[in-house]
Design an enzyme around this catalytic site. Structure first.
Site, PDB file in Angstrom:
ATOM      1  N   SER A 183       0.818  -1.206   0.000  1.00 37.59           N
ATOM      2  CA  SER A 183       0.000   0.000   0.000  1.00 37.59           C
ATOM      3  C   SER A 183       0.850   1.253   0.000  1.00 37.59           C
ATOM      4  O   SER A 183       1.937   1.286   0.604  1.00 37.59           O
ATOM      5  CB  SER A 183      -0.878  -0.010   1.252  1.00 37.59           C
ATOM      6  OG  SER A 183      -1.502   1.242   1.419  1.00 37.59           O
ATOM      7  N   TYR A 212      -1.906  -0.747  10.536  1.00 42.98           N
ATOM      8  CA  TYR A 212      -2.195  -1.346   9.216  1.00 42.98           C
ATOM      9  C   TYR A 212      -1.023  -1.086   8.268  1.00 42.98           C
ATOM     10  O   TYR A 212      -0.513  -2.007   7.613  1.00 42.98           O
ATOM     11  CB  TYR A 212      -3.488  -0.756   8.653  1.00 42.98           C
ATOM     12  CG  TYR A 212      -3.644  -0.960   7.171  1.00 42.98           C
ATOM     13  CD1 TYR A 212      -3.941  -2.211   6.643  1.00 42.98           C
ATOM     14  CD2 TYR A 212      -3.468   0.105   6.281  1.00 42.98           C
ATOM     15  CE1 TYR A 212      -4.054  -2.397   5.268  1.00 42.98           C
ATOM     16  CE2 TYR A 212      -3.589  -0.072   4.918  1.00 42.98           C
ATOM     17  CZ  TYR A 212      -3.880  -1.326   4.417  1.00 42.98           C
ATOM     18  OH  TYR A 212      -3.985  -1.499   3.062  1.00 42.98           O
ATOM     19  N   LYS A 216       1.818  -3.740   6.514  1.00 39.16           N
ATOM     20  CA  LYS A 216       2.209  -3.848   5.098  1.00 39.16           C
ATOM     21  C   LYS A 216       3.736  -3.769   4.980  1.00 39.16           C
ATOM     22  O   LYS A 216       4.368  -4.550   4.264  1.00 39.16           O
ATOM     23  CB  LYS A 216       1.553  -2.732   4.271  1.00 39.16           C
ATOM     24  CG  LYS A 216       0.059  -2.886   4.102  1.00 39.16           C
ATOM     25  CD  LYS A 216      -0.287  -4.113   3.260  1.00 39.16           C
ATOM     26  CE  LYS A 216      -1.768  -4.277   3.014  1.00 39.16           C
ATOM     27  NZ  LYS A 216      -2.121  -5.570   2.410  1.00 39.16           N
TER      28      LYS A 216
HETATM   29  N1  UFG Z   1     -12.921  11.240   3.170  1.00 35.43           N
HETATM   30  C1  UFG Z   1     -13.952  12.083   3.521  1.00 35.43           C
HETATM   31  N2  UFG Z   1     -15.105  11.526   3.983  1.00 35.43           N
HETATM   32  C2  UFG Z   1     -15.292  10.181   4.093  1.00 35.43           C
HETATM   33  C3  UFG Z   1     -14.224   9.318   3.716  1.00 35.43           C
HETATM   34  C4  UFG Z   1     -13.058   9.879   3.264  1.00 35.43           C
HETATM   35  O1  UFG Z   1     -13.821  13.314   3.435  1.00 35.43           O
HETATM   36  O2  UFG Z   1     -16.359   9.735   4.526  1.00 35.43           O
HETATM   37  C5  UFG Z   1     -11.669  11.820   2.625  1.00 35.43           C
HETATM   38  C6  UFG Z   1     -10.447  11.503   3.463  1.00 35.43           C
HETATM   39  O3  UFG Z   1     -10.295  12.444   4.481  1.00 35.43           O
HETATM   40  C7  UFG Z   1      -9.349  11.561   2.400  1.00 35.43           C
HETATM   41  C8  UFG Z   1     -10.036  11.048   1.133  1.00 35.43           C
HETATM   42  O4  UFG Z   1     -11.428  11.230   1.363  1.00 35.43           O
HETATM   43  O5  UFG Z   1      -8.944  12.878   2.182  1.00 35.43           O
HETATM   44  C9  UFG Z   1      -9.770   9.592   0.839  1.00 35.43           C
HETATM   45  O6  UFG Z   1     -10.080   8.819   1.980  1.00 35.43           O
HETATM   46  P1  UFG Z   1     -10.227   7.214   1.936  1.00 35.43           P
HETATM   47  O7  UFG Z   1     -10.648   6.771   3.297  1.00 35.43           O
HETATM   48  O8  UFG Z   1     -11.086   6.828   0.785  1.00 35.43           O
HETATM   49  O9  UFG Z   1      -8.766   6.727   1.576  1.00 35.43           O
HETATM   50  P2  UFG Z   1      -7.380   6.944   2.365  1.00 35.43           P
HETATM   51  O10 UFG Z   1      -6.496   7.706   1.445  1.00 35.43           O
HETATM   52  O11 UFG Z   1      -7.562   7.473   3.714  1.00 35.43           O
HETATM   53  O12 UFG Z   1      -6.896   5.438   2.573  1.00 35.43           O
HETATM   54  C10 UFG Z   1      -6.795   4.567   1.509  1.00 35.43           C
HETATM   55  C11 UFG Z   1      -7.093   3.147   1.966  1.00 35.43           C
HETATM   56  C12 UFG Z   1      -6.017   2.624   2.863  1.00 35.43           C
HETATM   57  C13 UFG Z   1      -4.672   2.837   2.265  1.00 35.43           C
HETATM   58  C14 UFG Z   1      -4.465   4.263   1.843  1.00 35.43           C
HETATM   59  C15 UFG Z   1      -3.172   4.430   1.121  1.00 35.43           C
HETATM   60  O13 UFG Z   1      -8.318   3.093   2.634  1.00 35.43           O
HETATM   61  O14 UFG Z   1      -6.228   1.245   3.053  1.00 35.43           O
HETATM   62  O15 UFG Z   1      -5.507   4.662   0.982  1.00 35.43           O
HETATM   63  O16 UFG Z   1      -2.829   5.752   0.972  1.00 35.43           O
HETATM   64  F1  UFG Z   1      -3.726   2.518   3.142  1.00 35.43           F
END
Ligand code: UFG
Length: 344
Positions: free
Chosen positions: A130, A154, A158
């Site tokens: 990841s 997590y 990885k």
């Molecule tokens: N976000 C919101 N509201 C939500 C969910 C997410 O505003 O309900 C925002 C987050 O703050 C972030 C963006 O949308 O700015 C993306 O969030 P995600 O949760 O979709 O993804 P992340 O980048 O946090 O995490 C993902 C995977 C992880 C992985 C990571 C790697 O979920 O498993 O990418 O960078 F590790």
């Protein structure tokens, strides 16, 4: 000896099911190892419907300490081209609350799998890593030589898995490891038959937006609009799950060429970042649905921006993404609209 067989751990999951379809379509025999802890047995039917061939299934939690002999026996009798290893726990927030469980499951699964691979004499592994291993230490875009610094258990699980695999490759002549560092997988198979079906309240942006669009949730909570980004909301490199699945096939092909063993590592992303609000607008346009948003505070552990430099994958694997944000939204929405309650 049939070197067209591939073992796919976590093959009933969101990413695994898309890889399974592409592997079968490419002529591989697929053996899925999955315990359905975060997936549905209905996925196997859908894979069969899409590809015309039912993958073999070994239903097993690979983190169980004494599973090695049983799984090895179930796999015996043919040769395997390689293993694509996706099985594991993947919720960042949950990993902070339950670190022991995350390390036990994510590391135990890999250690058992390596014992199984030794028994069945399989020397190639493509590992689902990841972008989270980079943390927030690098200005975007980040390439594979970027500074490493996960910010949660997590992410460390990885990273530790990558280390275990590297040590194993160093100790075993000819053992080939390909680590694929995924950015943010979204979208679905264009058929709408398989896609992401999170249990409970979605943690991730796309499934949450899709559930708002389909009427299961009222509004998207935007986690902070005061980041130093284009519009203050978080920026990520979203990658269509079909592109990601194709990246695995390219990696497997590379692993099957004789490189004499060792470790290679590739970012799988588009090389382009989008903010939360840009994604919301794109999804609204693709679905024709209004997506109400509510700006709330930042989510603990989030970073402002991460974008891939995926040049290495293009240069070495001959792979690059083909599908843009609009396509990601169209396909994600198609899946959600066809399956408002997921696989239920
Ligand atoms: N976000 C919101 N509201 C939500 C969910 C997410 O505003 O309900 C925002 C987050 O703050 C972030 C963006 O949308 O700015 C993306 O969030 P995600 O949760 O979709 O993804 P992340 O980048 O946090 O995490 C993902 C995977 C992880 C992985 C990571 C790697 O979920 O498993 O990418 O960078 F590790």
């Amino acid at each position: 000896m049939n070197a067209r067989s591939v073992i796919l751990t976590g093959g009933a999951g969101y990413i695994g099911s898309h890889i399974a379809v592409l592997l079968i379509e490419a002529g591989y025999e697929v053996v899925i190892i999955d315990d359905f802890s975060n997936s549905s047995p209905a996925v196997i039917d859908r894979i069969e419907k899409l590809s015309g061939i039912r993958p073999q299934l070994v239903e097993q939690d690979l983190s169980v300490p004494d599973c090695v002999d049983g799984v090895s026996a179930a796999l015996a009798g043919r040769g395997y081209a390689g293993v694509i290893h996706l099985a594991g726990l993947k919720a960042v927030g949950e990993s902070v609350a339950q670190p022991g469980r995350y390390y036990r499951v994510n590391l135990g699964t890999t250690l058992n799998l390596l014992s199984i691979m030794e028994k069945i004499k399989c020397n190639n592994i493509v590992f689902s890593s990841s972008a989270t291993v980079y943390g927030e230490l690098n200005p975007p875009p980040v390439d594979e030589s970027g500074k490493i610094g996960p910010t949660n258990p997590y992410g460390f699980s990885k990273l530790f898995n990558e280390q275990i695999l590297a040590d194993y490759a160093a100790a075993n002549q000819g053992f080939q490891v390909i680590n694929l560092r995924y950015f943010n997988p979204v979208g679905a198979h264009p058929s709408g038959l398989i896609g992401e079906d999170p249990k409970g309240i979605p943690n991730n942006l796309f499934p949450y937006i899709a559930q708002v669009a389909v009427g299961r949730r009222e509004a998207l909570n935007v986690f902070g609009d005061d980041y130093d980004t284009v519009d203050g909301t978080g920026v990520r490199d979203y990658i269509h799950v079909m592109d990601l699945a194709e990246g695995h096939l390219a990696a497997l092909k590379f692993a099957l060429e004789d490189h004499g063993g060792g470790v290679a590592c590739f970012n799988l992303g588009c090389g382009r970042g989008y903010s939360v609000l840009e994604v919301v607008n794109a999804f609204a346009a693709a679905s024709g649905k209004e997506i109400p948003v509510k700006v709330v505070g930042r989510r603990a552990g989030d970073i402002a921006e991460i974008v891939a430099d995926a040049a290495q994958a293009e240069k070495i694997l001959g792979w690059k993404t083909q599908r843009d944000l609009n396509q990601m939204c169209i396909d994600h929405w198609h899946w959600q609209e066809q399956n408002p309650d997921g696989f239920a």
